[in-house]
Scaffold this motif. Structure first.
Motif, mmCIF file in Angstrom:
data_model
loop_
_atom_site.group_PDB
_atom_site.id
_atom_site.type_symbol
_atom_site.label_atom_id
_atom_site.label_comp_id
_atom_site.label_asym_id
_atom_site.label_seq_id
_atom_site.Cartn_x
_atom_site.Cartn_y
_atom_site.Cartn_z
ATOM 1 N N ILE A 80 0.861 -1.178 0.000
ATOM 2 C CA ILE A 80 0.000 0.000 0.000
ATOM 3 C C ILE A 80 0.901 1.232 0.000
ATOM 4 O O ILE A 80 1.907 1.284 0.704
ATOM 5 N N VAL A 81 0.501 2.228 -0.769
ATOM 6 C CA VAL A 81 1.232 3.493 -0.812
ATOM 7 C C VAL A 81 0.537 4.456 0.141
ATOM 8 O O VAL A 81 -0.679 4.663 0.029
ATOM 9 N N ARG A 82 1.280 5.016 1.060
ATOM 10 C CA ARG A 82 0.707 5.958 2.039
ATOM 11 C C ARG A 82 1.517 7.239 2.057
ATOM 12 O O ARG A 82 2.738 7.223 1.909
ATOM 13 N N LEU A 83 0.825 8.338 2.297
ATOM 14 C CA LEU A 83 1.504 9.616 2.488
ATOM 15 C C LEU A 83 2.199 9.623 3.846
ATOM 16 O O LEU A 83 1.654 9.133 4.829
ATOM 17 N N THR A 84 3.385 10.208 3.883
ATOM 18 C CA THR A 84 4.053 10.458 5.152
ATOM 19 C C THR A 84 3.494 11.764 5.715
ATOM 20 O O THR A 84 2.694 12.444 5.051
ATOM 21 N N ASP A 85 3.916 12.153 6.900
ATOM 22 C CA ASP A 85 3.514 13.456 7.436
ATOM 23 C C ASP A 85 3.965 14.574 6.494
ATOM 24 O O ASP A 85 3.217 15.521 6.240
ATOM 25 N N LYS A 86 5.181 14.439 5.972
ATOM 26 C CA LYS A 86 5.688 15.433 5.008
ATOM 27 C C LYS A 86 4.830 15.421 3.741
ATOM 28 O O LYS A 86 4.529 16.473 3.174
ATOM 29 N N GLY A 87 4.416 14.234 3.324
ATOM 30 C CA GLY A 87 3.553 14.110 2.147
ATOM 31 C C GLY A 87 2.188 14.727 2.374
ATOM 32 O O GLY A 87 1.630 15.394 1.496
ATOM 33 N N GLU A 88 1.636 14.522 3.575
ATOM 34 C CA GLU A 88 0.351 15.148 3.929
ATOM 35 C C GLU A 88 0.468 16.671 3.874
ATOM 36 O O GLU A 88 -0.412 17.353 3.339
ATOM 37 N N ALA A 89 1.563 17.195 4.417
ATOM 38 C CA ALA A 89 1.772 18.650 4.409
ATOM 39 C C ALA A 89 1.918 19.158 2.975
ATOM 40 O O ALA A 89 1.351 20.196 2.615
#
Length: 148
Positions: A92-101
């Motif tokens: 599964i591909v998930r956003l990191t906290d940096k990706g969310e930002a």
């Protein structure tokens, strides 16, 4: 084929290309490739977990293109791959906290702009656009299959 039909088809194809260029230019503006943009876009909007295969099928990119884009996004610490328990090669591909930002700052404003633009059409117009676009794609598939 009549000249009028050829002109209409040329305009239709140019409009498809213009829309594609709008998204590609936006991706470049925010510092990602078009493939990376559509991955981030999907991760921002999807309510269910996204696998690499799902992203490939959803956006009609080859699996290797998706894999390369994900590796680049991982290098930028925007996404991570999480193995799916009980599924040998599925991740599964998930956003990191940096990706969310990043998505909050760069991708979600575009999604909001899309919504604002689409809502300038009535409900009937929106339904008609989608119906006609789907019909055009289906007719093209049939005609392209006849070529082979």
């Amino acid at each position: 084929m009549s000249e009028k039909i050829e002109q209409e088809l040329m305009l239709l194809n140019r409009l498809y290309k213009e829309e594609d260029e709008l998204y590609r230019d936006y991706a470049v503006k925010i510092g990602v490739s078009a493939t990376e943009f559509w991955i981030l876009y999907t991760l921002c909007t999807s309510v269910e977990p996204c696998s690499q295969r799902m992203l490939s099928e959803l956006w009609f990119y080859p699996k290797q293109t998706i894999n390369s884009a994900i590796r680049k996004l991982m290098g930028a610490a925007l996404v991570v791959l999480i193995p799916v328990e009980g599924r040998r090669n599925q991740k599964i591909v998930r956003l990191t906290d940096k990706g969310e930002a990043f998505c909050s700052e760069k991708v979600r404003p575009l999604i909001k702009a899309e919504n604002t633009a689409f809502l300038q059409f009535s409900e009937e117009e929106r339904a008609l656009i989608l119906t006609l676009f789907k019909k055009q794609i289906n007719c093209l598939k049939i005609e392209f299959d006849r070529i082979d």
